[in-house]
Scaffold this motif. Structure first.
Motif, PDB file in Angstrom:
ATOM      1  N   GLY A 124       0.815  -1.210   0.000  1.00 17.72           N
ATOM      2  CA  GLY A 124       0.000   0.000   0.000  1.00 17.72           C
ATOM      3  C   GLY A 124       0.848   1.259   0.000  1.00 17.72           C
ATOM      4  O   GLY A 124       0.531   2.241  -0.696  1.00 17.72           O
ATOM      5  N   LEU A 125       1.948   1.248   0.753  1.00 18.11           N
ATOM      6  CA  LEU A 125       2.836   2.403   0.803  1.00 18.11           C
ATOM      7  C   LEU A 125       3.469   2.664  -0.559  1.00 18.11           C
ATOM      8  O   LEU A 125       3.541   3.809  -1.027  1.00 18.11           O
ATOM      9  N   VAL A 126       3.913   1.604  -1.216  1.00 19.61           N
ATOM     10  CA  VAL A 126       4.503   1.738  -2.551  1.00 19.61           C
ATOM     11  C   VAL A 126       3.452   2.252  -3.539  1.00 19.61           C
ATOM     12  O   VAL A 126       3.736   3.117  -4.386  1.00 19.61           O
ATOM     13  N   LEU A 127       2.227   1.741  -3.435  1.00 19.69           N
ATOM     14  CA  LEU A 127       1.151   2.177  -4.334  1.00 19.69           C
ATOM     15  C   LEU A 127       0.849   3.659  -4.141  1.00 19.69           C
ATOM     16  O   LEU A 127       0.689   4.405  -5.111  1.00 19.69           O
ATOM     17  N   ALA A 128       0.772   4.098  -2.881  1.00 25.44           N
ATOM     18  CA  ALA A 128       0.476   5.499  -2.595  1.00 25.44           C
ATOM     19  C   ALA A 128       1.590   6.408  -3.101  1.00 25.44           C
ATOM     20  O   ALA A 128       1.330   7.471  -3.687  1.00 25.44           O
ATOM     21  N   LEU A 129       2.841   6.011  -2.897  1.00 27.20           N
ATOM     22  CA  LEU A 129       3.963   6.810  -3.383  1.00 27.20           C
ATOM     23  C   LEU A 129       3.972   6.849  -4.912  1.00 27.20           C
ATOM     24  O   LEU A 129       4.293   7.878  -5.511  1.00 27.20           O
ATOM     25  N   GLY A 130       3.603   5.736  -5.535  1.00 22.85           N
ATOM     26  CA  GLY A 130       3.503   5.725  -6.990  1.00 22.85           C
ATOM     27  C   GLY A 130       2.437   6.687  -7.483  1.00 22.85           C
ATOM     28  O   GLY A 130       2.629   7.388  -8.492  1.00 22.85           O
ATOM     29  N   SER A 240     -12.745   9.580   2.501  1.00 25.62           N
ATOM     30  CA  SER A 240     -13.726  10.271   1.662  1.00 25.62           C
ATOM     31  C   SER A 240     -13.398  11.748   1.474  1.00 25.62           C
ATOM     32  O   SER A 240     -13.900  12.382   0.536  1.00 25.62           O
ATOM     33  N   VAL A 241     -12.568  12.329   2.337  1.00 29.07           N
ATOM     34  CA  VAL A 241     -12.355  13.774   2.309  1.00 29.07           C
ATOM     35  C   VAL A 241     -11.750  14.266   0.988  1.00 29.07           C
ATOM     36  O   VAL A 241     -12.288  15.189   0.369  1.00 29.07           O
ATOM     37  N   PRO A 242     -10.631  13.688   0.501  1.00 30.61           N
ATOM     38  CA  PRO A 242     -10.115  14.162  -0.793  1.00 30.61           C
ATOM     39  C   PRO A 242     -11.110  13.948  -1.935  1.00 30.61           C
ATOM     40  O   PRO A 242     -11.179  14.773  -2.857  1.00 30.61           O
ATOM     41  N   LEU A 243     -11.872  12.863  -1.883  1.00 36.52           N
ATOM     42  CA  LEU A 243     -12.865  12.620  -2.932  1.00 36.52           C
ATOM     43  C   LEU A 243     -13.980  13.653  -2.888  1.00 36.52           C
ATOM     44  O   LEU A 243     -14.417  14.159  -3.926  1.00 36.52           O
ATOM     45  N   LEU A 244     -14.434  13.998  -1.678  1.00 38.14           N
ATOM     46  CA  LEU A 244     -15.450  15.036  -1.536  1.00 38.14           C
ATOM     47  C   LEU A 244     -14.932  16.380  -2.025  1.00 38.14           C
ATOM     48  O   LEU A 244     -15.650  17.138  -2.695  1.00 38.14           O
ATOM     49  N   ALA A 245     -13.683  16.685  -1.683  1.00 33.97           N
ATOM     50  CA  ALA A 245     -13.096  17.952  -2.115  1.00 33.97           C
ATOM     51  C   ALA A 245     -12.974  18.009  -3.632  1.00 33.97           C
ATOM     52  O   ALA A 245     -13.286  19.034  -4.259  1.00 33.97           O
ATOM     53  N   ALA A 246     -12.521  16.904  -4.234  1.00 34.00           N
ATOM     54  CA  ALA A 246     -12.373  16.873  -5.689  1.00 34.00           C
ATOM     55  C   ALA A 246     -13.722  16.983  -6.384  1.00 34.00           C
ATOM     56  O   ALA A 246     -13.871  17.704  -7.376  1.00 34.00           O
ATOM     57  N   THR A 247     -14.727  16.278  -5.855  1.00 32.94           N
ATOM     58  CA  THR A 247     -16.077  16.351  -6.438  1.00 32.94           C
ATOM     59  C   THR A 247     -16.642  17.755  -6.328  1.00 32.94           C
ATOM     60  O   THR A 247     -17.237  18.284  -7.277  1.00 32.94           O
ATOM     61  N   ALA A 264      -4.087   8.984 -10.059  1.00 34.21           N
ATOM     62  CA  ALA A 264      -3.264   9.269  -8.883  1.00 34.21           C
ATOM     63  C   ALA A 264      -4.098   9.173  -7.615  1.00 34.21           C
ATOM     64  O   ALA A 264      -3.650   8.621  -6.602  1.00 34.21           O
ATOM     65  N   GLY A 265      -5.315   9.699  -7.671  1.00 31.53           N
ATOM     66  CA  GLY A 265      -6.187   9.640  -6.491  1.00 31.53           C
ATOM     67  C   GLY A 265      -6.513   8.214  -6.096  1.00 31.53           C
ATOM     68  O   GLY A 265      -6.475   7.866  -4.914  1.00 31.53           O
ATOM     69  N   ALA A 266      -6.806   7.371  -7.085  1.00 34.71           N
ATOM     70  CA  ALA A 266      -7.122   5.975  -6.791  1.00 34.71           C
ATOM     71  C   ALA A 266      -5.917   5.269  -6.171  1.00 34.71           C
ATOM     72  O   ALA A 266      -6.057   4.494  -5.210  1.00 34.71           O
ATOM     73  N   ALA A 267      -4.720   5.543  -6.702  1.00 34.55           N
ATOM     74  CA  ALA A 267      -3.518   4.894  -6.173  1.00 34.55           C
ATOM     75  C   ALA A 267      -3.191   5.385  -4.764  1.00 34.55           C
ATOM     76  O   ALA A 267      -2.897   4.590  -3.863  1.00 34.55           O
ATOM     77  N   ILE A 268      -3.259   6.703  -4.542  1.00 35.48           N
ATOM     78  CA  ILE A 268      -2.917   7.260  -3.229  1.00 35.48           C
ATOM     79  C   ILE A 268      -3.901   6.810  -2.162  1.00 35.48           C
ATOM     80  O   ILE A 268      -3.515   6.311  -1.096  1.00 35.48           O
ATOM     81  N   LEU A 269      -5.189   6.950  -2.449  1.00 38.78           N
ATOM     82  CA  LEU A 269      -6.191   6.585  -1.444  1.00 38.78           C
ATOM     83  C   LEU A 269      -6.245   5.074  -1.251  1.00 38.78           C
ATOM     84  O   LEU A 269      -6.417   4.593  -0.127  1.00 38.78           O
ATOM     85  N   GLY A 270      -6.110   4.317  -2.339  1.00 43.79           N
ATOM     86  CA  GLY A 270      -6.089   2.862  -2.202  1.00 43.79           C
ATOM     87  C   GLY A 270      -4.886   2.387  -1.403  1.00 43.79           C
ATOM     88  O   GLY A 270      -4.997   1.499  -0.547  1.00 43.79           O
TER      89      GLY A 270
END
Length: 293
Positions: A124-130, A240-247, A264-270
């Motif tokens: 997960g850490l590698v995915l978020a950094l990616g 949900s906060v970054p998704l709400l802000a982006a929406t 990027a959002g999917a990778a970072i939040l996932g």
């Protein structure tokens, strides 16, 4: 399952935290307020409403004065960098960078203190950094590096602030005290940037909403809901906060929902979800402002 009251408080808190990005961007984007004035009004009004809540709840001057200068300094750095970054950053990108930086800070400090991550958490850490690399990779839709750096600094500052407040028995009282101590720093910033000051009625309204409603009362709602939430639930809802802000940025501010932001959002939040949801005990999660846990 949380009760109805807890659910309502949680939803209101998440909406409030996401709205902070939108309100700041609105004020700065329309040139109705400068970053220094926004920061000062936000922290001063937030301090006043939090002090009022503490006094009404328990009329004790000691409770309001329980802040610490070190924590107040980190709070000020967060608020100042947050406002300066939004001079150029879109709200959705800014919220994502802020959230990712807070999580990276808190997880990084945990590793430095000797915590161990499971294989899934490392993935997960590698995915978020990616995802962060994808978001910041040079290109037409890449955010400005200077503004992105300021927002990452804001996230690091909030992560440090949250870690300093770990174990606080009265988070609302501590937050009120820290806001009161941070307010003079914000006023000093405003004074130093007085030559750039620009305040309209609309900008003042945005800043007051950010300080009183989405910061001060938003924190009160979150701290009221938090004791009734399981650690995993608390971690999950904050995603949900970054998704709400982006929406909100797309629908209210007319910002573009780019493929880069979506990936990027999917990778970072996932990636963050893989890390924090697998942590034993209270997760190292933030939000704006998040739990000081």
């Amino acid at each position: 399952m949380p009760g109805f009251r807890t659910t309502v408080l949680t939803v209101l808190a998440m909406l409030a935290f996401a709205a902070n990005s939108l309100l700041c961007r609105l004020a700065l984007q329309s040139h109705s307020m400068d970053a220094g004035s926004f920061t000062a009004v936000r922290l001063v009004s937030g301090a006043l409403v939090l002090a009022l809540v503490v006094r009404l709840r328990a009329p004790s001057a000691a409770a309001v004065g329980s802040g610490r200068w070190g924590s107040a300094a980190w709070l000020f750095v967060y608020a100042a960098a947050f406002s300066l970054a939004y001079l150029q950053l879109p709200a959705g990108v800014g919220a994502l960078l802020l959230f990712g930086a807070v999580q990276a800070t808190m997880v990084g400090v945990g590793l430095w203190r000797g915590e161990r991550l499971a294989l899934r958490q490392w993935a997960g850490l590698v995915l978020a950094l990616g995802g962060l690399v994808v978001l910041l990779r040079p290109g037409l839709s890449a955010p400005p590096w200077g503004a992105a750096g300021l927002m990452l600094l804001a996230g690091v500052a909030w992560g440090a602030y949250s870690l300093r407040g770990k174990g606080a028995k009265d988070p609302v009282g501590v937050t009120a005290g820290n806001f009161l101590l941070a307010a003079p720093l914000a006023l000093l910033m405003w004074g130093l940037m007085a030559g750039q000051a620009s305040v309209s009625a609309a900008g003042l309204a945005y800043a007051l909403c950010s300080g009183v409603l989405t910061s001060g009362l938003g924190y009160v709602a979150w701290y009221a809901a938090l004791p009734q939430l399981k650690a995993g639930t608390a971690a999950s809802v904050q995603l949900s906060v970054p998704l709400l802000a982006a929406t909100g940025a797309v629908s209210l501010l007319g910002e573009s929902w780019t493929l880069r932001l979506a990936l990027a959002g999917a990778a970072i939040l996932g990636g963050i979800a893989l890390v924090v949801l697998a942590r034993p005990g209270p997760p190292a999660v933030h939000v704006e402002p998040g739990r000081q846990s």
